[in-house]
Design a protein around this motif. Structure first.
Motif, PDB file in Angstrom:
ATOM      1  N   GLU A  14     -62.954 -41.199  77.925  1.00  0.00           N
ATOM      2  CA  GLU A  14     -62.811 -40.664  76.579  1.00  0.00           C
ATOM      3  C   GLU A  14     -62.190 -39.275  76.649  1.00  0.00           C
ATOM      4  N   ASP A  15     -61.466 -38.915  75.623  1.00  0.00           N
ATOM      5  CA  ASP A  15     -60.876 -37.586  75.524  1.00  0.00           C
ATOM      6  C   ASP A  15     -61.032 -37.130  74.084  1.00  0.00           C
ATOM      7  N   THR A  16     -62.196 -36.597  73.758  1.00  0.00           N
ATOM      8  CA  THR A  16     -62.437 -36.211  72.371  1.00  0.00           C
ATOM      9  C   THR A  16     -62.143 -34.752  72.103  1.00  0.00           C
ATOM     10  N   ASP A  17     -61.939 -33.970  73.165  1.00  0.00           N
ATOM     11  CA  ASP A  17     -61.632 -32.561  72.919  1.00  0.00           C
ATOM     12  C   ASP A  17     -60.136 -32.287  72.968  1.00  0.00           C
ATOM     13  N   GLY A  18     -59.331 -33.325  73.218  1.00  0.00           N
ATOM     14  CA  GLY A  18     -57.891 -33.175  73.245  1.00  0.00           C
ATOM     15  C   GLY A  18     -57.348 -32.509  74.491  1.00  0.00           C
ATOM     16  N   GLU A  19     -58.224 -32.160  75.411  1.00  0.00           N
ATOM     17  CA  GLU A  19     -57.802 -31.474  76.630  1.00  0.00           C
ATOM     18  C   GLU A  19     -58.221 -32.245  77.873  1.00  0.00           C
ATOM     19  N   ALA A  23     -66.178 -37.008  76.589  1.00  0.00           N
ATOM     20  CA  ALA A  23     -66.591 -37.231  75.213  1.00  0.00           C
ATOM     21  C   ALA A  23     -67.916 -36.537  74.936  1.00  0.00           C
ATOM     22  N   THR A  24     -68.026 -35.986  73.753  1.00  0.00           N
ATOM     23  CA  THR A  24     -69.282 -35.358  73.350  1.00  0.00           C
ATOM     24  C   THR A  24     -69.722 -35.897  71.996  1.00  0.00           C
ATOM     25  N   VAL A  25     -69.595 -37.189  71.802  1.00  0.00           N
ATOM     26  CA  VAL A  25     -69.990 -37.813  70.539  1.00  0.00           C
ATOM     27  C   VAL A  25     -71.509 -37.759  70.394  1.00  0.00           C
ATOM     28  N   ASP A  26     -71.977 -37.659  69.145  1.00  0.00           N
ATOM     29  CA  ASP A  26     -73.414 -37.624  68.887  1.00  0.00           C
ATOM     30  C   ASP A  26     -74.053 -38.998  69.020  1.00  0.00           C
ATOM     31  N   ASP A  27     -73.251 -40.042  68.832  1.00  0.00           N
ATOM     32  CA  ASP A  27     -73.738 -41.416  68.928  1.00  0.00           C
ATOM     33  C   ASP A  27     -72.832 -42.173  69.898  1.00  0.00           C
ATOM     34  N   GLU A  36     -70.481 -48.360  81.296  1.00  0.00           N
ATOM     35  CA  GLU A  36     -71.472 -47.523  81.968  1.00  0.00           C
ATOM     36  C   GLU A  36     -70.915 -46.156  82.362  1.00  0.00           C
ATOM     37  N   ALA A  37     -69.723 -46.123  82.917  1.00  0.00           N
ATOM     38  CA  ALA A  37     -69.142 -44.857  83.352  1.00  0.00           C
ATOM     39  C   ALA A  37     -68.921 -43.910  82.173  1.00  0.00           C
ATOM     40  N   SER A  42     -70.413 -39.089  79.270  1.00  0.00           N
ATOM     41  CA  SER A  42     -70.734 -38.406  78.021  1.00  0.00           C
ATOM     42  C   SER A  42     -72.095 -37.726  78.097  1.00  0.00           C
ATOM     43  N   LEU A  43     -73.097 -38.423  78.622  1.00  0.00           N
ATOM     44  CA  LEU A  43     -74.429 -37.825  78.765  1.00  0.00           C
ATOM     45  C   LEU A  43     -74.388 -36.615  79.689  1.00  0.00           C
ATOM     46  N   SER A  44     -73.621 -36.712  80.761  1.00  0.00           N
ATOM     47  CA  SER A  44     -73.501 -35.600  81.700  1.00  0.00           C
ATOM     48  C   SER A  44     -72.858 -34.386  81.045  1.00  0.00           C
ATOM     49  N   GLU A  45     -71.801 -34.621  80.293  1.00  0.00           N
ATOM     50  CA  GLU A  45     -71.112 -33.518  79.610  1.00  0.00           C
ATOM     51  C   GLU A  45     -72.026 -32.872  78.573  1.00  0.00           C
ATOM     52  N   ARG A  46     -72.746 -33.680  77.817  1.00  0.00           N
ATOM     53  CA  ARG A  46     -73.675 -33.137  76.820  1.00  0.00           C
ATOM     54  C   ARG A  46     -74.791 -32.363  77.506  1.00  0.00           C
TER      55      ARG A  46
END
Length: 97
Positions: A14-19, A23-27, A36-37, A42-46
Motif C-alpha cells: 500500500e502507498d497511502t502517503d504518496g511517498e 498504509a496507515t488506514v484506520d480500518d 497478510e504482509a 500497516s500494523l507495524s507502521e501504525r
C-alpha cells in the motif's frame, strides 16, 4: 544460503502517503491489497506512530506498545479500574465508558 526473491514472488504494498510509505488506514478492510504482509506492514507502521488501535471491520486490534502512552486521563483510568473491581466482585455489569 540466501534466497533471491523475484518480482513475481513479491506482494504489492500500500502507498497511502504518496511517498511509498506504508498504509496507515484506520480500518484494515480499506486496504487495497488485503493480504497478510499488507496487514502486518500497516500494523507495524501504525505501531511506530504510537497508534495502537486499528479496526478490521467490526473487530478492534490493539497492539501492546510496551510503554505508557497518553491515551487516557486519570479519570478514565480510575473509571476502568473501578468497573473492573466491581466486575471481579460480581457487582454490576454495565459498560465501562
Amino acid at each position: 544460503s540466501d534466497r533471491v526473491v523475484g518480482a513475481d514472488d513479491m506482494l504489492p504494498r500500500e502507498d497511502t502517503d504518496g511517498e511509498g510509505g506504508a498504509a496507515t488506514v484506520d480500518d484494515l478492510t480499506n486496504l487495497t491489497h488485503l493480504h497478510e504482509a499488507a496487514i502486518l506492514d500497516s500494523l507495524s507502521e501504525r505501531f511506530t506512530r504510537d497508534v495502537i488501535y486499528t479496526a478490521t471491520g467490526p473487530v478492534l486490534i490493539a497492539v501492546n506498545p510496551f510503554q505508557r502512552l497518553p491515551l487516557y486521563d486519570e479519570a478514565a483510568i480510575d473509571s476502568y479500574h473501578q468497573q473492573g473491581l466491581l466486575r471481579a466482585a460480581g457487582i454490576g455489569g454495565g459498560s465501562l465508558a
